[in-house]
Motif scaffolding. Structure first.
Motif, PDB file in Angstrom:
ATOM      1  N   ILE A 222       0.859  -1.184   0.000  1.00  0.00           N
ATOM      2  CA  ILE A 222       0.000   0.000   0.000  1.00  0.00           C
ATOM      3  C   ILE A 222       0.890   1.227   0.000  1.00  0.00           C
ATOM      4  O   ILE A 222       1.717   1.408   0.891  1.00  0.00           O
ATOM      5  CB  ILE A 222      -0.932   0.015   1.221  1.00  0.00           C
ATOM      6  N   ARG A 223       0.710   2.056  -1.034  1.00  0.00           N
ATOM      7  CA  ARG A 223       1.461   3.300  -1.148  1.00  0.00           C
ATOM      8  C   ARG A 223       0.622   4.414  -0.559  1.00  0.00           C
ATOM      9  O   ARG A 223      -0.562   4.553  -0.915  1.00  0.00           O
ATOM     10  CB  ARG A 223       1.811   3.562  -2.610  1.00  0.00           C
ATOM     11  N   PRO A 224       1.172   5.210   0.355  1.00  0.00           N
ATOM     12  CA  PRO A 224       0.405   6.259   1.030  1.00  0.00           C
ATOM     13  C   PRO A 224      -0.313   7.179   0.044  1.00  0.00           C
ATOM     14  O   PRO A 224       0.240   7.586  -0.971  1.00  0.00           O
ATOM     15  CB  PRO A 224       1.474   7.035   1.806  1.00  0.00           C
ATOM     16  N   GLY A 225      -1.573   7.463   0.355  1.00  0.00           N
ATOM     17  CA  GLY A 225      -2.353   8.408  -0.423  1.00  0.00           C
ATOM     18  C   GLY A 225      -2.953   7.849  -1.696  1.00  0.00           C
ATOM     19  O   GLY A 225      -3.617   8.577  -2.431  1.00  0.00           O
ATOM     20  N   GLN A 226      -2.758   6.570  -1.991  1.00  0.00           N
ATOM     21  CA  GLN A 226      -3.307   5.991  -3.212  1.00  0.00           C
ATOM     22  C   GLN A 226      -4.513   5.112  -2.897  1.00  0.00           C
ATOM     23  O   GLN A 226      -4.573   4.490  -1.830  1.00  0.00           O
ATOM     24  CB  GLN A 226      -2.246   5.166  -3.935  1.00  0.00           C
ATOM     25  N   PRO A 227      -5.477   5.049  -3.819  1.00  0.00           N
ATOM     26  CA  PRO A 227      -6.629   4.170  -3.597  1.00  0.00           C
ATOM     27  C   PRO A 227      -6.194   2.712  -3.612  1.00  0.00           C
ATOM     28  O   PRO A 227      -5.157   2.371  -4.179  1.00  0.00           O
ATOM     29  CB  PRO A 227      -7.549   4.486  -4.781  1.00  0.00           C
ATOM     30  N   THR A 228      -6.991   1.865  -2.994  1.00  0.00           N
ATOM     31  CA  THR A 228      -6.621   0.455  -2.865  1.00  0.00           C
ATOM     32  C   THR A 228      -7.593  -0.467  -3.603  1.00  0.00           C
ATOM     33  O   THR A 228      -8.671  -0.062  -4.020  1.00  0.00           O
ATOM     34  CB  THR A 228      -6.559   0.028  -1.388  1.00  0.00           C
ATOM     35  N   ALA A 229      -7.182  -1.701  -3.721  1.00  0.00           N
ATOM     36  CA  ALA A 229      -7.969  -2.785  -4.302  1.00  0.00           C
ATOM     37  C   ALA A 229      -7.694  -4.033  -3.478  1.00  0.00           C
ATOM     38  O   ALA A 229      -6.756  -4.061  -2.677  1.00  0.00           O
ATOM     39  CB  ALA A 229      -7.566  -3.004  -5.759  1.00  0.00           C
ATOM     40  N   THR A 230      -8.513  -5.047  -3.678  1.00  0.00           N
ATOM     41  CA  THR A 230      -8.328  -6.315  -2.978  1.00  0.00           C
ATOM     42  C   THR A 230      -7.939  -7.396  -3.971  1.00  0.00           C
ATOM     43  O   THR A 230      -8.563  -7.528  -5.025  1.00  0.00           O
ATOM     44  CB  THR A 230      -9.620  -6.728  -2.245  1.00  0.00           C
ATOM     45  N   LEU A 231      -6.904  -8.153  -3.626  1.00  0.00           N
ATOM     46  CA  LEU A 231      -6.473  -9.298  -4.416  1.00  0.00           C
ATOM     47  C   LEU A 231      -6.703 -10.542  -3.573  1.00  0.00           C
ATOM     48  O   LEU A 231      -6.229 -10.629  -2.438  1.00  0.00           O
ATOM     49  CB  LEU A 231      -4.990  -9.184  -4.786  1.00  0.00           C
TER      50      LEU A 231
END
Length: 116
Positions: free
Chosen positions: A28-37
């Protein structure tokens, strides 16, 4: 011998300066939206290793499972990652393995099944 040590130190310094990571980098990169794998074990053995790295990294990195941990046949494990391009792989000790490059969209859920 000192020549090889110096070359090794220089190579590690080059990797650090290039922004790459031997570990595969942060998921997880700070400030970026996430996804689930979701990694699904579709094989007959226990998956002992899951490797995930940013596509810009030079290596798949270290195992993302804890020491002694594995994914049993038919089971799955979820990882939260920043949206973007990822190199993902997994396998079982002495058995099959699979690798794939994938792009995860923000808020998405992606399933990756590893089979024999």
């Amino acid at each position: 011998m000192n020549k090889f040590l110096a070359l090794g130190v220089a190579a590690l310094a080059a990797v650090a300066l290039a922004g790459c990571s031997i570990s595969g980098g942060d998921l997880i990169r700070p400030g970026q939206p996430t996804a689930t794998l979701i990694i699904i074990n579709g094989s007959y053995g226990y998956l002992d290793a899951i490797v995930i790295s940013d596509c810009d990294n030079f290596t798949y990195g270290f195992n993302r499972l804890s020491d002694g941990d594995s994914i049993a046949p038919g089971d799955a494990r979820s990882f939260t990652l920043s949206a973007g391009c990822w190199d993902v792989g997994g396998g079982e000790f002495g058995g099959g393995e699979a690798y794939e490059r994938m792009t995860l969209s923000a808020g998405s859920v992606t399933r990756f099944t590893i089979t024999d």
